[in-house]
Design an enzyme around this catalytic site. Structure first.
Site, mmCIF file in Angstrom:
data_model
loop_
_atom_site.group_PDB
_atom_site.id
_atom_site.type_symbol
_atom_site.label_atom_id
_atom_site.label_comp_id
_atom_site.label_asym_id
_atom_site.label_seq_id
_atom_site.Cartn_x
_atom_site.Cartn_y
_atom_site.Cartn_z
ATOM 1 N NE ARG A 1 2.472 -6.258 1.235
ATOM 2 C CZ ARG A 1 2.375 -5.167 1.960
ATOM 3 N NH1 ARG A 1 2.030 -5.248 3.244
ATOM 4 N NH2 ARG A 1 2.608 -3.993 1.442
ATOM 5 C CD GLU B 1 -0.330 -1.734 9.799
ATOM 6 O OE1 GLU B 1 0.062 -2.483 10.726
ATOM 7 O OE2 GLU B 1 0.334 -1.505 8.786
ATOM 8 C CB SER C 1 2.066 1.264 6.965
ATOM 9 O OG SER C 1 3.376 1.345 7.442
ATOM 10 N NE ARG D 1 -4.131 -11.223 10.415
ATOM 11 C CZ ARG D 1 -3.312 -10.324 10.956
ATOM 12 N NH1 ARG D 1 -2.302 -9.875 10.267
ATOM 13 N NH2 ARG D 1 -3.529 -9.879 12.169
ATOM 14 N NE ARG E 1 -5.247 -5.511 6.511
ATOM 15 C CZ ARG E 1 -4.103 -5.627 7.230
ATOM 16 N NH1 ARG E 1 -3.708 -4.629 7.993
ATOM 17 N NH2 ARG E 1 -3.403 -6.730 7.187
#
Length: 430
Positions: free
Chosen positions: A263, A350, A353, A278, A392
RNA sequence: GCUGAGGUAGCCUAGCCCGGCAAGGCGCCAGCCUUGAGAGCUGGUGGCGGCAACGCCACGGGAGUUCGAAUCUCCCCCUCAGCGCCA
């Protein structure tokens, strides 16, 4: 892509639903798409009439010639048609292309149970598990712990590849793999087929699975090739059956994708700039389902349950939020996020998802369902959910399981995958 | 990367050289027949537009030639096979 038939039959309902996203741009796209559609239909009628005339004349000419009686009058009349056809057909093609381009930019219709809200601050908590206990004052950020343990190279990675990249070294790599294998085994036990998909996709299938804006913001493009690095295995899994008719007797199809994800845009920078929360590249085990339309709400709950189970077994407290209208994204009709408790940051963040994309992706991908040997008009639903994104999960484990002396205990459930490793202690610097 | 063969309806195939309403098979649906299933026989089978009658479209995509293109010309895409390179 939303259902064109629904848009024609119940435009008010579509408009009301899109309005809940509180972006006037969507309503503008919608009314423009309706205009183009109406104009296209009128134009099609006109073009069909001309084509009919041309075909009739063509048949007459062929017939006359077969009889050995060619007619100059017929030939002359036929010659006048192509000119007017050219104009009408060009207009028809242009209108159709314009309509479809507009339709591709309109987001999915929202499920009625999606709470109304402007951004993530208005997401609604629907469940919590475990106790959200604030950590001791001395807790270190996960990136610092990793460096202190000698298990990550951030500065060197930033120099070699740029910020947002990292090297993981030593036993933490085993924990990364253990997390993936643990999640994968859990899914296999629950009827999922493990899949390693392509890590790159061509543009055409990619447009079927994602928001067009992602191409500029999120995706890495391979120079000189029609290929994009995948942002999640959801994308190649959705594209797996592009253009096909799924045998409805073989639904549902449960897939567990395992991949590295890439990403470009990774969001704002905050407390944990140095670390793996991130990053431009991370590993993830993903759940993906193709099912009958009437089953998708139930599968959405199933995927959420599976994802919750991963964090329960890791003994990481979390909460589940129902993502509100302003934050739900283009493709999903409804989305749950699972947010794990980070005791040092004293915040839920988070980690999962979980989306029900209804028929939106399938329609864009040209996937239908039907009985074997027959053409189907019914469009199946697709759903996707993180099982575990190791970046994460590692971050939260490094906070949750951190000891005052800087060592890190490892979750018991990972032991079968760790070859006797039970904790992380500093390794010699290199 | 090179060479060759291909892309036709849900699937498989013919037609292409030599331009004139896209043929056949499988599957599927319905009917007949059958105790039932199957077989057999008969009919049907895709998309778009239209209230409908009906029409148009559909041969990988695009452009061109032509009154008319699956068929001829040009450009592009994709797949497969062989060769080359390669962990």
């Amino acid at each position: 892509m939303i259902d064109l038939e629904l848009l024609r039959k119940e435009p008010a309902r579509v408009e009301e639903n899109l309005g809940r996203r509180r972006n006037p741009e969507y309503l503008r796209l919608l009314s423009e798409a309706r205009e183009k559609d109406a104009a296209w239909r009128a134009c099609l009628l006109e073009a069909d009439g001309l084509r009919r005339k041309r075909n009739e004349l063509g048949r007459a000419i062929a017939g006359a010639r077969t009889r050995g009686d060619p007619s100059e009058t017929l030939d002359a009349e036929a010659k006048s048609i192509p000119q007017s056809m050219k104009e009408v057909e060009a207009r028809e093609a242009q209108l159709l292309a314009a309509r479809d381009a507009l339709l591709l930019r309109i987001p999915n219709l929202l499920d009625d149970s999606v709470p109304f809200g402007k951004d993530d601050s208005e997401n609604v908590v629907v469940a919590t598990w475990g106790e959200a206990v604030a950590g001791a004052p001395g807790l270190k950020p996960h990136g610092e712990i990793l460096e202190a343990l000698g298990m990550a190279e951030f500065d060197r990675a930033h120099r070699s590849s740029g910020s947002g990249f990292y090297y993981l070294k030593g036993p933490i790599v085993l924990v990364d793999f253990a997390l993936q294998r643990f999640a994968l085994d859990l899914l296999i036990e629950r009827g999922f087929t493990p899949v390693v998909p392509p890590y790159m996709l061509r543009r055409a299938p990619y447009e079927g699975v994602t928001d067009l804006a992602d191409f500029e913001n999120v995706m890495y493009k391979v120079e000189g090739e029609d290929l994009y690095l995948i942002a999640t295995s959801e994308h190649p899994l959705a594209a797996l059956y592009r253009g096909e008719i799924l045998d409805e007797d073989r639904l549902p199809i449960r897939l567990a994708g395992v991949s590295t994800n890439f990403r470009k845009e990774i969001g704002g920078h905050g407390v944990d700039q140095k670390g793996v929360f991130r990053v431009h590249q991370f590993q993830k085990v993903e759940q993906f389902v193709f099912c009958r339309p009437e089953q998708s709400a139930a599968f959405h709950e199933e995927l959420r349950t599976n994802a919750e189970e991963v964090f329960r077994r890791l003994k990481v407290p979390y909460r589940v939020v129902n993502v509100c209208t302003g934050d739900v994204g283009t493709v999903a009709a409804k989305k749950y996020d699972i947010e794990a408790w980070f005791p040092r940051q004293k915040a839920y963040r988070e980690v999962v998802s979980c989306s029900n994309c209804t028929d939106y992706q399938s329609r864009r991908l040209g996937i239908r369902m039907g009985k074997a040997g027959r053409t189907g008009k019914v469009v199946p639903h697709t759903l996707n959910s993180t099982a575990v994104a190791t970046s994460r999960a590692l971050a939260v484990i490094l906070e949750q399981y951190q000891r005052p002396d800087g060592s890190v205990q490892l979750p018991e459930v990972l032991r079968p995958y760790l070859g006797g490793l039970r904790e992380l202690t500093p390794v010699a610097a290199s």
